[in-house]
Design an enzyme around this catalytic site. Structure first.
Site, PDB file in Angstrom:
ATOM      1  N   CYS A 147       0.858  -1.184   0.000  1.00 14.65           N
ATOM      2  CA  CYS A 147       0.000   0.000   0.000  1.00 14.65           C
ATOM      3  C   CYS A 147       0.893   1.234   0.000  1.00 14.65           C
ATOM      4  CB  CYS A 147      -0.913   0.031   1.224  1.00 14.65           C
ATOM      5  SG  CYS A 147      -2.295   1.175   0.998  1.00 14.65           S
ATOM      6  N   CYS A 187       0.014   4.275   1.564  1.00 12.92           N
ATOM      7  CA  CYS A 187      -0.319   5.312   2.557  1.00 12.92           C
ATOM      8  C   CYS A 187       0.794   5.607   3.565  1.00 12.92           C
ATOM      9  CB  CYS A 187      -1.632   4.989   3.278  1.00 12.92           C
ATOM     10  SG  CYS A 187      -1.649   3.397   4.112  1.00 12.92           S
ATOM     11  N   CYS A 197      -3.978   5.956   0.158  1.00 11.04           N
ATOM     12  CA  CYS A 197      -3.468   4.659  -0.277  1.00 11.04           C
ATOM     13  C   CYS A 197      -3.196   4.620  -1.779  1.00 11.04           C
ATOM     14  CB  CYS A 197      -4.462   3.560   0.103  1.00 11.04           C
ATOM     15  SG  CYS A 197      -4.789   3.515   1.883  1.00 11.04           S
ATOM     16  N   LYS A 255     -12.157  -5.038   3.057  1.00  8.56           N
ATOM     17  CA  LYS A 255     -11.567  -4.137   4.042  1.00  8.56           C
ATOM     18  C   LYS A 255     -12.491  -2.944   4.206  1.00  8.56           C
ATOM     19  CE  LYS A 255      -7.527  -1.265   5.007  1.00  8.56           C
ATOM     20  NZ  LYS A 255      -6.129  -0.959   4.664  1.00  8.56           N
ATOM     21  N   ARG A 267      -2.567   4.080  12.498  1.00 10.60           N
ATOM     22  CA  ARG A 267      -2.121   5.263  11.750  1.00 10.60           C
ATOM     23  C   ARG A 267      -1.122   6.069  12.561  1.00 10.60           C
ATOM     24  NH1 ARG A 267      -8.077   6.413   9.015  1.00 10.60           N
ATOM     25  NH2 ARG A 267      -8.082   4.453   7.831  1.00 10.60           N
ATOM     26  N   ARG A 321     -11.045   7.643   3.908  1.00 12.37           N
ATOM     27  CA  ARG A 321     -10.796   6.578   2.932  1.00 12.37           C
ATOM     28  C   ARG A 321     -12.094   5.963   2.397  1.00 12.37           C
ATOM     29  NH1 ARG A 321      -5.492   6.668   3.922  1.00 12.37           N
ATOM     30  NH2 ARG A 321      -4.474   5.741   5.749  1.00 12.37           N
ATOM     31  N   GLU A 355     -16.660  -8.334  -3.176  1.00  7.30           N
ATOM     32  CA  GLU A 355     -15.237  -7.961  -3.172  1.00  7.30           C
ATOM     33  C   GLU A 355     -14.355  -9.211  -3.087  1.00  7.30           C
ATOM     34  OE1 GLU A 355     -13.259  -5.402  -3.370  1.00  7.30           O
ATOM     35  OE2 GLU A 355     -14.352  -3.567  -2.932  1.00  7.30           O
ATOM     36  N   LYS A 381     -11.501  -7.562   7.191  1.00  8.48           N
ATOM     37  CA  LYS A 381     -10.844  -6.639   8.110  1.00  8.48           C
ATOM     38  C   LYS A 381     -11.733  -5.448   8.383  1.00  8.48           C
ATOM     39  CE  LYS A 381      -6.981  -3.477   8.283  1.00  8.48           C
ATOM     40  NZ  LYS A 381      -6.008  -2.749   7.546  1.00  8.48           N
TER      41      LYS A 381
HETATM   42  C1  PBG Z   1      -2.641   0.352   5.133  1.00 12.53           C
HETATM   43  C2  PBG Z   1      -3.143  -0.469   6.259  1.00 12.53           C
HETATM   44  C3  PBG Z   1      -3.943  -0.068   7.341  1.00 12.53           C
HETATM   45  C4  PBG Z   1      -4.062  -1.178   8.168  1.00 12.53           C
HETATM   46  C5  PBG Z   1      -3.372  -2.219   7.559  1.00 12.53           C
HETATM   47  N1  PBG Z   1      -2.830  -1.758   6.358  1.00 12.53           N
HETATM   48  C6  PBG Z   1      -4.482   1.252   7.719  1.00 12.53           C
HETATM   49  C7  PBG Z   1      -5.506   1.920   6.915  1.00 12.53           C
HETATM   50  O1  PBG Z   1      -6.096   1.368   5.977  1.00 12.53           O
HETATM   51  O2  PBG Z   1      -5.712   3.090   7.224  1.00 12.53           O
HETATM   52  C8  PBG Z   1      -4.801  -1.190   9.466  1.00 12.53           C
HETATM   53  C9  PBG Z   1      -4.255  -2.110  10.486  1.00 12.53           C
HETATM   54  C10 PBG Z   1      -4.656  -1.852  11.881  1.00 12.53           C
HETATM   55  O3  PBG Z   1      -5.460  -0.959  12.212  1.00 12.53           O
HETATM   56  O4  PBG Z   1      -4.145  -2.590  12.715  1.00 12.53           O
HETATM   57  N2  PBG Z   1      -3.511   0.461   4.063  1.00 12.53           N
HETATM   58 ZN    ZN Z   2      -3.066   2.224   2.733  1.00 17.28          ZN
END
Ligand code: PBG
Ligand code: ZN
Length: 328
Positions: free
Chosen positions: A122, A124, A132, A197, A207, A219, A235, A250
């Protein structure tokens, strides 16, 4: 004298621990777990993540302690996140072959060739705007982002990653990554899609840890709406069609209905991500003495497996593995 009106005595099999163990339907094992690992650019750093007690960011030269813990624990492996020194609008460090996540992965694999290393794919953590994908005005671009994700995947696999896990939620990410991996000869590298997700407030401690909060907006134009079940199944179906080998739901706890539905519907290994906010809530209550951490964590992780998860990504992985060993 027994009461003849009671035809089912469920309590017969609940009388003692050996009986309960003999008939239990769900059993956790250390190998069910993957531990998320934050690796930061720099030297001699082990810094705690304020909002996630017990979680740290490590520079590569300080990884050995935690890696040996992971190795001893019997868990399956780690999911690696990079925290770069330098961010820009295109997330250049994400696909730099000498970037932080690539360096971390090659270090881990050189020390522990048998440890499963999963690269989170990713942008981000690497973009200055924290989104992202690429940004144009206020829009998060989909198709323009795909080649960068594919490039990140190839560089992490070149560094030694065993599995790549795109968490970006761009449409077509799995197919783009599959194509590029194959083109580079990595036909045997599995893809674990972060398929369903959801856009979630439970990500905020992560974050902090990764320094990846979006600089503007949210997002919601790419991560899913928490009101939807069927869309999550679509998805997942689509990630499978694009070539995902493992699919994911997730977060975990607030989404166990999705986990159950996905596990009933798809014959693919299903992962769940027990995310940062879920972890931090438990830790906060435990630190205050309001709950028994070991019992609550065991119950939460058992619920994920009971709902149908095969692989559980969790910050509790090392604690849970230790507790399971004490039991046996
Ligand atoms: C990055 C990512 C995120 C998480 C895993 N990969 C954060 C987001 O999408 O903002 C979240 C993991 C967590 O909260 O433990 N894209
Ligand atoms: Zn991301």
């Amino acid at each position: 004298m027994g009461n003849k009106n009671i035809s089912s005595r469920f309590r017969r099999l609940r009388q003692n621990q050996p009986l309960r163990d003999m008939v239990c339907e769900t059993q956790l094992y250390p190998k069910d777990f993957i531990y998320p690992l934050f690796v930061i650019e720099g030297d001699d750093i082990i810094e705690s993540v304020e909002s996630m007690p017990g979680v740290y960011r490590y520079s590569v030269d300080n990884l050995d302690g935690i890696l040996s813990e992971v190795n001893e624990s019997g868990i399956s492996g780690v999911l690696v996140f990079g925290v770069p020194a330098h961010k820009d609008s295109r997330g250049t460090e994400a696909y730099n072959k000498d970037g932080i996540v690539q360096k971390a992965i090659s270090h881990i694999k050189s020390k522990y060739p048998d440890m499963i290393v999963i690269a989170d794919i990713c942008l981000c953590e690497y973009t200055d705007h924290g989104h992202c994908g690429l940004v144009c005005r206020d829009e998060i671009l989909n198709d323009e982002t795909l080649p960068l994700l594919a490039k990140m995947a190839v560089t992490t696999v070149q560094a030694g990653a065993d599995i790549v896990a795109p968490s970006d939620m761009m449409d077509g990410d799995v197919a783009a990554i599959r194509r590029e991996l194959d083109k580079n000869g990595f036909i045997n590298t599995p893809i674990m899609g972060y398929s369903a997700k959801y856009s979630s407030a439970y990500y905020s401690p992560f974050r902090d840890a990764a320094g990846s909060a979006p600089g503007f907006g949210d997002r919601k134009s790419y991560q899913m709406d928490c009101r939807n079940v069927k869309e999550g199944l679509r998805e997942i179906e689509n990630d499978i069609a694009q070539g995902a080998d493992i699919v994911m739901v997730k977060p975990a706890l607030a989404y166990l209905d999705i986990v159950r539905a996905a596990s009933d519907r798809f014959d693919y290994p299903l992962a769940v991500y027990n995310v940062s906010g879920e972890y931090s809530m438990v830790k906060a209550a435990a630190i205050n003495g309001w709950i028994d951490e070991r019992k609550v964590v065991t119950e939460n992780l058992t619920a994920m497996k009971r709902a149908g998860a095969k692989i559980i990504i969790t910050y509790h992985a090392l604690d849970m593995a230790k507790w399971l060993k004490e039991e046996f």
